[in-house]
Design an enzyme around this catalytic site. Structure first.
Site, short mmCIF file in Angstrom:
data_model
loop_
_atom_site.label_atom_id
_atom_site.label_comp_id
_atom_site.label_asym_id
_atom_site.label_seq_id
_atom_site.Cartn_x
_atom_site.Cartn_y
_atom_site.Cartn_z
N CYS A 128 94.49 115.92 62.26
CA CYS A 128 95.91 115.62 62.10
C CYS A 128 96.44 114.81 63.28
CB CYS A 128 96.72 116.90 61.93
SG CYS A 128 96.65 118.00 63.37
N CYS A 162 117.17 116.01 49.82
CA CYS A 162 116.17 115.40 50.69
C CYS A 162 115.16 114.70 49.78
CB CYS A 162 115.48 116.46 51.54
SG CYS A 162 114.07 115.83 52.49
N ASP A 183 88.64 121.60 61.33
CA ASP A 183 90.00 121.14 61.02
C ASP A 183 90.92 121.72 62.09
OD1 ASP A 183 92.35 120.26 59.96
OD2 ASP A 183 92.31 121.54 58.19
N TYR A 216 88.03 126.83 62.30
CA TYR A 216 89.49 126.72 62.12
C TYR A 216 89.82 126.84 60.63
CZ TYR A 216 89.13 124.46 66.75
OH TYR A 216 88.85 124.16 68.06
N GLN A 224 99.55 124.27 52.44
CA GLN A 224 99.83 122.85 52.66
C GLN A 224 101.11 122.42 51.95
OE1 GLN A 224 98.93 120.52 54.52
NE2 GLN A 224 96.74 120.47 54.92
N CYS A 236 119.26 111.76 60.40
CA CYS A 236 118.31 112.85 60.27
C CYS A 236 117.14 112.76 61.22
CB CYS A 236 117.81 112.94 58.82
SG CYS A 236 116.52 114.15 58.55
N CYS A 290 112.30 111.51 58.67
CA CYS A 290 111.45 110.37 58.30
C CYS A 290 111.69 109.27 59.32
CB CYS A 290 111.81 109.85 56.91
SG CYS A 290 111.45 110.98 55.57
N GLU A 307 88.35 132.00 62.04
CA GLU A 307 89.74 131.70 62.38
C GLU A 307 90.22 132.76 63.37
OE1 GLU A 307 93.25 130.58 63.11
OE2 GLU A 307 92.25 129.33 61.60
#
Length: 545
Positions: free
Chosen positions: A502, A253, A475, A406, A377, A160, A163, A427
């Site tokens: 992130c 999954c 963000d 943002y 999210q 896959c 992960c 935004e």
């Protein structure tokens, strides 16, 4: 590309990844799984990605960068004078792990990236590819295993690729993600990170807290985006095999909510029964492209979106009736039409086939309406942790004016509005602002205002109108803050800046700019939004000196 367009990049349709406002940025975390143990033999298709321009080797307190040219690399003649050669077998110690989750070792000083190897291990490898400064090797045998090595529970881990680090203990993952943040702050930001000396006394610098992980780091994703293909016997759906667009069928999954797996399986079964054709990327023919499932953790409501290559669905009423009968907890069934030959999942037209056009869920005490294409999210449990830390770092007493740059659909803005006097969100995506305003009305929050535009254009205009921010929250997408926004923050001079990131590398870069402009980074908290992947979110707080 806006936050309403899903792309195959960084959180997932088993290979797609996302984050808040990060469909636009497409950051964070994949949706596949895996199987790796001390005897794990990486598959032949497990080749390193060539999408990045550079490989970052992050070690404990040290780093090495090996730059890779953009684009497809041609096979070249062997490089003379290297300590290893292609197809040579050698034993090396793994001294670190890079941001792709590959083990980093050295053979006579020459750096080798080894997929599946963990720091602290001694491994036997075969050199597969060499470049001037670094190369790639295949893991053949683990001579000495790391204490953090575990047997990955997913049976298709090697195939896959969603992960990347299931073969690492969860405690080990959390420690590595913190170190990843520390290394970036030191190497890219040239920032001083607080450490303890041998006597245990703290030195001056940024405090980086332990990564905030999950009590149960499985089955955390509330959204599945599954590509559909055809095989003998009917429809298949799951994930793309590594390095290809070949769809591997998948029944479960382990990071996806169980109900999402159940819905996808039923849709494939019912679609096969009614002879629904699968979309073919090469020919542009076939009907069903993707199955998208959204699960509201708090309310239990579910939405099913059928992404089709055309408006007409054969046996539509019978198909929808069978889905409703087989999956009674689905509250909304929608169709999205995408006729374009593209890897973008959604098209421009969405219509309701049955039920409501939205489902409802909560993050903390704030309610959100989730439509077929609106962003939400993917890990609601950790989202509440992330936003809680953001509110804590904002240090609100109820009298402050806060600007949320943002702001996306207003998730952080509405969290902040519960503790501030006034919140302004900006935004660049108009549809996101429409959702933000709707969510504010849904929660009867009158102390929050949203505006469409680029933060670096709107915020100075607000200042001209007399709006002074006590706190600015950012963000940004993975590329980090626009330089003009950083300049705007320095001109606005808020008492605090809270940076939700992130991407540790762009976080470090932007913190350096803010520090040079008169701010001091006090603390950074990594948050594990996507367990078993290499992605990590962070929240940082800066104060004006």
């Amino acid at each position: 590309m806006n936050i309403y367009e899903e792309r195959s990049e960084c959180t997932l349709s088993n290979t797609n990844r996302s984050g808040r406002g990060k469909n636009r940025r497409n950051s964070a975390a994949s949706q596949g799984q895996g199987n790796a143990s001390a005897s794990r033999q990486p598959s032949k298709s497990s080749r390193p990605s060539t999408r990045q321009q550079g490989k970052e080797v992050r070690l404990q307190g040290a780093s090495l960068s090996a730059v890779r040219p953009k684009g497809r690399e041609r096979e070249s003649a062997p490089i003379e004078g290297l300590p290893v050669s292609k197809n040579e077998e050698t034993v090396i110690d793994i001294i670190g792990m890079n941001h792709d989750g590959e083990g980093v070792g050295r053979a006579n000083g020459y750096t080798l990236f080894v997929q599946g190897a963990l720091p602290g291990e001694t491994v036997r490898v075969r050199v597969m590819k060499t470049k001037k400064q670094y190369g790639y090797a295949k893991l053949l045998e683990i001579v000495k295993a790391s204490p953090d090595r575990v047997s990955a529970p997913c049976p298709i881990y090697d195939q896959c690729g969603g992960c990347q680090i299931q073969h690492m203990s969860y405690a080990g993952q959390l420690a590595w993600k913190r170190q990843l943040v520390v290394d970036n702050l030191q190497r890219i930001g040239k920032l001083n990170v607080l450490v303890e000396d041998e006597e245990g006394a703290e030195q001056q610098g940024i405090r980086v807290l332990p990564t905030m992980g999950m009590d149960e780091p499985w089955r955390y994703r509330n959204k599945a985006q599954v590509p559909i293909g055809a095989a003998e016997g009917g429809l298949v759906g799951g994930f793309y095999a590594k390095g290809s667009h070949r769809i591997i069928d998948m029944d479960t999954c382990l990071i996806q909510h169980e109900h999402n797996d159940e819905v996808v399986a039923k849709v494939k079964e019912i679609g096969s029964h009614f002879g629904i054709s699968a979309y073919n990327e090469e020919t542009g023919r076939g009907l069903l492209r993707h199955v998208v499932v959204k699960k509201a953790f708090r309310t239990g409501e579910m939405m099913l979106v059928l992404v089709t290559n055309g408006r007409d669905i054969p046996h539509k009423d019978a198909w929808i009736g069978s889905i409703r009968e087989a999956i009674p907890h689905v509250a909304s069934i929608c169709q999205n039409v995408n006729k374009k030959q593209t890897n973008v999942i959604f098209g421009d037209e969405t219509r309701v086939l049955w039920g409501r056009d939205v489902i409802y869920d909560y993050i903390g005490d704030v309610q959100f309406a989730i439509s077929a294409r609106s962003f939400y999210q993917v890990n609601p449990v950790q989202t509440e942790v992330l936003y809680g830390k953001t509110v804590e770092y904002a240090g609100l007493s109820g009298k402050e004016t806060v600007i949320d740059a943002y702001c996306g659909i207003g998730t952080i803005s509405l969290f902040l509005a519960q503790h501030a006097d006034q919140v302004y969100g900006v935004e660049i995506v108009p549809e996101a602002i429409e959702d933000a305003r709707s969510n504010a009305m849904l929660n009867d929050m009158k102390n929050v205002k949203f505006e469409v535009g680029a933060s670096e254009d709107v915020i100075p205009r607000w200042k001209e109108q007399g709006i002074e921010a006590d706190v600015i929250v950012v963000d940004p997408p993975r590329k980090g803050c626009d330089p003009r926004l950083l300049d705007t923050i320095l001109e606005m001079k808020p008492e605090r800046v809270v940076y939700v990131s992130c991407n540790p590398s762009t976080l470090a870069r932007d913190l350096r700019v803010l520090e040079d402009g008169g701010y001091r980074t006090v603390e950074v908290t990594p948050v594990d939004m996507f367990p078993h992947t290499v992605h990590v979110e962070s929240v940082a707080v800066l104060v004006r000196e």
